[in-house]
Design an enzyme around this catalytic site. Structure first.
Site, mmCIF file in Angstrom:
data_model
loop_
_atom_site.group_PDB
_atom_site.id
_atom_site.type_symbol
_atom_site.label_atom_id
_atom_site.label_comp_id
_atom_site.label_asym_id
_atom_site.label_seq_id
_atom_site.Cartn_x
_atom_site.Cartn_y
_atom_site.Cartn_z
ATOM 1 N N CYS A 139 0.837 -1.206 0.000
ATOM 2 C CA CYS A 139 0.000 0.000 0.000
ATOM 3 C C CYS A 139 0.871 1.254 0.000
ATOM 4 O O CYS A 139 1.397 1.652 1.036
ATOM 5 C CB CYS A 139 -0.931 -0.014 1.217
ATOM 6 S SG CYS A 139 -1.960 1.454 1.345
ATOM 7 N N CYS A 142 -0.369 4.109 2.174
ATOM 8 C CA CYS A 142 -0.093 3.942 3.602
ATOM 9 C C CYS A 142 1.389 4.184 3.911
ATOM 10 O O CYS A 142 1.722 4.807 4.917
ATOM 11 C CB CYS A 142 -0.425 2.520 4.063
ATOM 12 S SG CYS A 142 -1.960 1.872 3.414
ATOM 13 N N ASP A 143 2.271 3.660 3.086
ATOM 14 C CA ASP A 143 3.683 3.578 3.471
ATOM 15 C C ASP A 143 4.635 4.422 2.629
ATOM 16 O O ASP A 143 5.826 4.508 2.953
ATOM 17 C CB ASP A 143 4.141 2.108 3.400
ATOM 18 C CG ASP A 143 3.344 1.239 4.362
ATOM 19 O OD1 ASP A 143 2.926 1.754 5.422
ATOM 20 O OD2 ASP A 143 3.116 0.057 4.058
#
Ligand code: NDP
Length: 309
Positions: A139, A142-143
């Site tokens: 992701c 997200c990261d």
């Protein structure tokens, strides 16, 4: 025969939010949070730092966030069973669910929240580094921010891979898109945007065969024909919704996601609701899953009210 108001299957952000709302509406929900091979708590249980869940300005560990979700729902009376549902019959009311211990549960409504899993390459160290936030992720939203000025790679040739590659160029020094063929599934516009982005390189007809580490962090990926030095590997080869239980019972999209009606969490069967990544192929964020769990609970509560509950 005891007939419950509502049973929730799944225990990610969608499931626990549906549990919180239905519990506060005094519906006494029963949550099947799953057990091996399913992971109670869902995909956040295999992430480390979550920086984009609102309300946590300093970030929060994925498993800790899921414990908080659960505690909040349980505080209002949600009942939990650490078991899988192995079959269900949605063809007549009350619905009948069978748990892995062989118990039969009857319920007026079901909230489906079994989520989806990112497809993985299935190579050694992939899952382990992902769980530790040590260089592998599924992701970019997200990261991505953890990879400022670093060299990263994205695997895949669909829209997700191109979208992730483009997004990662905001942070990374370079992004190498690794694809196993020379033709892409991604849309033409995404491809041409990536091709004209000076930070994006391509390795085509290539496959990631091995993940190499230094100091327990990803350091290189070995492809068929070369080895790349990268600090981040983003696997973007599609998602698989956990909908096999529902085949033949509910309409599914060809990709396996459940069809919901309009903007609601209602499915084609009255009294059956679906939320979270099980019905969302587009946003797939913890916060959007939680929001749709809330919608499912409100739809469920209104449905029961309309039936004189
Ligand atoms: P897709 O199934 O479209 O693409 C998956 C890609 O991963 C393919 O290129 C496939 O290769 C590759 N792949 C699959 N398995 C492996 C493997 N084991 N090893 C290496 N490569 C592999 O999934 P997406 O997640 O990209 O997209 C899903 C849907 O969501 C699509 O309909 C897409 O259009 C949509 N979407 C739309 C977006 C947008 O409009 N902004 C953004 C993101 C997704 P191969 O081609 O060789 O099979």
């Amino acid at each position: 025969m005891t007939i419950r108001n509502t049973v929730i299957i799944g225990s990610g952000p969608a499931g626990w939010t549906a549990a919180l709302y239905t519990a506060r509406a005094t519906l006494k929900p029963l949550v099947f949070e799953g057990s091996a091979p399913n992971l109670p708590g869902g995909q956040l249980m295999i992430t480390s730092e979550v920086e984009n869940y609102p309300g946590f300005p300093k970030g929060v560990q994925g498993p800790e966030l899921m414990t908080l979700f659960k505690d909040q729902a349980v505080r209002f009376g949600a009942e939990t069973r650490t078991e899988n549902i192995v079959s269900l019959n949605l063809s007549k009311q009350p619905f009948e669910l069978i748990s892995e211990n062989g118990d039969k549960i009857h319920t007026q409504t079901v909230i489906l929240a079994m989520g989806a899993n990112a497809k993985l390459l299935g190579i050694p160290l992939e899952k382990e580094l992902m769980a530790r936030g040590a260089g592998v992720s599924a992701c970019a939203t997200c990261d991505g921010a953890f990879y400022k000025n670093m060299d990263v790679a994205v695997v895949g040739g669909g829209d997700t891979a191109f979208e992730e590659a483009q997004f990662l160029t905001r942070f990374a020094r370079s992004v190498t898109l690794i694809h196993r063929r020379t033709d892409f599934r991604a849309s033409k516009i995404m491809i041409s945007r990536a091709q004209s982005n000076p930070k994006i390189r391509f390795e085509l007809n290539e496959e990631v065969q091995e993940i190499l580490t230094e100091n327990n962090q990803l350091s290189h990926v070995r492809l068929k024909n070369k080895t790349l030095k990268v600090q981040g590997l983003f696997v973007a080869i599609g998602h698989q919704p956990n909908s096999s239980l529902l085949e033949g019972q509910l309409q599914l999209h060809p990709t396996g996601y459940i069809k919901t009606l309009g903007q609601s969490a209602k499915t084609e069967i009255e009294g059956v609701f679906a939320c979270g990544d099980l019905q969302d192929a587009v946003y797939r964020q913890a916060v959007t899953a939680a929001g749709s769990g809330c919608q499912a609970a409100i739809d469920c509560e209104r449905y029961l009210e309309s039936k004189g509950h």
